[in-house]
Scaffold this motif. Structure first.
Motif, PDB file in Angstrom:
ATOM      1  N   LYS A 107       0.807  -1.219   0.000  1.00 44.30           N
ATOM      2  CA  LYS A 107       0.000   0.000   0.000  1.00 44.30           C
ATOM      3  C   LYS A 107       0.841   1.269   0.000  1.00 44.30           C
ATOM      4  O   LYS A 107       0.438   2.276  -0.585  1.00 44.30           O
ATOM      5  CB  LYS A 107      -1.009   0.004   1.151  1.00 44.30           C
ATOM      6  N   GLN A 111       0.300   4.109  -2.806  1.00 46.28           N
ATOM      7  CA  GLN A 111      -0.058   5.482  -2.459  1.00 46.28           C
ATOM      8  C   GLN A 111       1.136   6.439  -2.462  1.00 46.28           C
ATOM      9  O   GLN A 111       1.055   7.525  -1.893  1.00 46.28           O
ATOM     10  CB  GLN A 111      -0.738   5.509  -1.089  1.00 46.28           C
ATOM     11  N   GLU A 251      -6.987  12.916   1.200  1.00 46.31           N
ATOM     12  CA  GLU A 251      -7.142  11.578   0.631  1.00 46.31           C
ATOM     13  C   GLU A 251      -6.150  11.300  -0.490  1.00 46.31           C
ATOM     14  O   GLU A 251      -5.898  10.156  -0.840  1.00 46.31           O
ATOM     15  CB  GLU A 251      -8.559  11.401   0.072  1.00 46.31           C
ATOM     16  N   THR A 289      -6.739   0.843  -0.208  1.00 47.36           N
ATOM     17  CA  THR A 289      -7.694   1.348  -1.190  1.00 47.36           C
ATOM     18  C   THR A 289      -8.186   0.198  -2.057  1.00 47.36           C
ATOM     19  O   THR A 289      -7.390  -0.630  -2.509  1.00 47.36           O
ATOM     20  CB  THR A 289      -7.031   2.419  -2.078  1.00 47.36           C
ATOM     21  N   ARG A 294      -8.614   2.223  -7.006  1.00 49.05           N
ATOM     22  CA  ARG A 294      -7.191   2.558  -7.154  1.00 49.05           C
ATOM     23  C   ARG A 294      -6.750   2.532  -8.608  1.00 49.05           C
ATOM     24  O   ARG A 294      -5.971   3.377  -9.060  1.00 49.05           O
ATOM     25  CB  ARG A 294      -6.349   1.576  -6.331  1.00 49.05           C
ATOM     26  N   TYR A 302      -5.873   7.333  -0.817  1.00 51.15           N
ATOM     27  CA  TYR A 302      -5.982   6.470   0.364  1.00 51.15           C
ATOM     28  C   TYR A 302      -6.851   7.170   1.399  1.00 51.15           C
ATOM     29  O   TYR A 302      -6.632   8.350   1.710  1.00 51.15           O
ATOM     30  CB  TYR A 302      -4.603   6.174   0.952  1.00 51.15           C
ATOM     31  N   ASN A 376     -16.841   3.926   5.927  1.00 56.25           N
ATOM     32  CA  ASN A 376     -16.430   5.283   5.552  1.00 56.25           C
ATOM     33  C   ASN A 376     -17.295   6.362   6.191  1.00 56.25           C
ATOM     34  O   ASN A 376     -18.491   6.178   6.409  1.00 56.25           O
ATOM     35  CB  ASN A 376     -16.471   5.458   4.030  1.00 56.25           C
TER      36      ASN A 376
END
Length: 404
Positions: A107, A111, A251, A289, A294, A302, A376
């Protein structure tokens, strides 16, 4: 098909999934607990293996490519709703546990957002035609969570105006102050701040398409002399400001850059200034993500857990002077976006093509259920280097919001 059947048997516990395989044979999964009934048809036998190995990516790709279709009145929204009700079961399957461990290991690479890559990632999403966004956003082109005082009766325009007023109220701006906005979209917030308070705003963005439209809108609103839009990465912004604003930007900075992001905000603030940060977050521990989002929608993005956010503010010596969590507001925002996109789908297809429309439908449906049944939410922070930069009683926010 055997491996996929094994996965779906364990996955679908709520509602019912009827799957018509590529050979025409029908399979039924779930039905043990109440929930939606969804029928899908697979048109490519390779999907049997692909969906077993990486269902979150390949289901979206198959829908985009037309090799996964819906029958019996089902649609992609129903499918994603069924998925959201059963997501815990998917994550518990041995194959998916292994896949998620690989994602976690990668990750930070996924990212990574150095300056050049960050700009390219942003343009991947935001430099498509603004005419597409006009099909489903409000008339102010606000592409972030709105605030619904009354979800049953507020229009999308009402809710986005509520959001702008509440943010401006939280900033407690006075004549002569300066504001830096990091990631300014099509300029609605910067224009609203300048028009309603008279302060000077420097708004930065890495999307030339958005900046061009933002400048036009500022001129139309009569605030071009008070709002300066710059094509600039946030790390390159210099100066000190009474307020720093960041909406929907954190984000996209990348998990390895949180400390640099908060440090930059701290360095941009005057001694008695404070910052406002609005960001999508997760109420669960740190994750990854989703592969479809992604790959096709937000490369490099992310959504942080609160533990990651506060660990970074601690390391960068920032006071979290205020925090507000908006839970279902983004669900209601996305509900409006998805309905508007569906209503104007033929125009979206004329701008791009059918495959693009299916990609966008899948994206909007996926994130909508993420805010309804997933982990979320949106959080808003006020950050400062001094403990007394923000008033110790938060009543001023509501009073000022109603005044605007």
């Amino acid at each position: 098909m055997r491996l996929l059947s094994n996965l779906l048997t364990k996955f679908v516990q709520n509602g019912t999934l009827r799957l018509v395989a590529a050979d025409g044979e029908s399979h039924l999964f779930g039905g043990k607990r109440p929930g939606p009934v969804v029928t899908i048809r697979l048109h490519d036998p390779a999907l049997h293996r692909k969906l077993f190995l990486n269902p979150e990516l390949h289901a979206g790709e198959a829908y985009m490519n037309g090799t996964l279709t819906f029958e019996d009145g089902s649609n992609v929204g129903d499918f994603m709703y069924l998925f959201s009700l059963n997501r815990a079961g998917l994550g518990g399957h041995a194959s998916q546990k292994l896949l998620r461990s690989v994602w976690r290991g990668l990750k930070r690479w996924h990212q990574a957002n150095p300056i050049g890559v960050a700009a390219a990632n942003a343009r991947h999403h935001y430099d498509i035609s603004t005419d597409l966004y006009r099909l489903f956003l409000d008339d102010g082109l606000n592409y972030s969570c709105a605030f619904f005082s009354d979800p049953e009766h507020d229009t999308l325009e009402d809710a986005q105006r509520n959001k702008l007023a509440r943010i401006t109220a939280k900033l407690r701006l006075q004549p002569g102050m300066t504001v830096a906005e990091i990631g300014s979209g099509w300029g609605s917030l910067a224009i609203h701040i300048a028009a309603s308070t008279g302060v000077h705003v420097v708004a930065i963005n890495v999307s030339p398409e958005q900046i061009g439209i933002a400048r036009e809108r500022a001129a139309e609103a009569g605030v071009a002399d008070r709002v300066e839009f710059r094509e600039l990465d946030y790390r390159a912004l210099e100066g000190r400001f009474d307020r720093v604003v960041s909406v929907g930007m954190m984000e996209h900075v990348g998990i390895g850059n949180f400390d640099a992001y908060f440090s930059k905000i701290r360095d941009l603030l005057t001694d008695d200034g404070y910052a406002f940060v609005h960001c999508i977050g997760r109420m669960l521990p740190p994750g990854t993500t989703g592969p479809f989002i992604r790959k096709y929608i937000f490369p490099g993005a992310y959504v942080p857990s609160l533990s990651e956010v506060f660990a970074s503010t601690e390391r960068t010596a920032l006071w979290v002077a205020d925090m507000e969590v908006l839970r279902l507001h983004y669900y209601h925002t996305l509900r409006h976006w998805r309905a508007r996109f569906a209503a104007h789908r033929d125009r979206a297809a004329a701008l791009y093509d059918e495959r693009f429309c299916r990609m966008w439908e899948y994206y909007l449906a996926a994130v909508e259920v993420g805010f309804l049944n997933g982990s979320n939410m949106v959080f808003q922070l006020l950050l400062s280097t001094r403990r007394d930069a923000v008033p110790i009683v938060r009543d001023f926010m509501l009073a000022d919001a109603h005044a605007r």
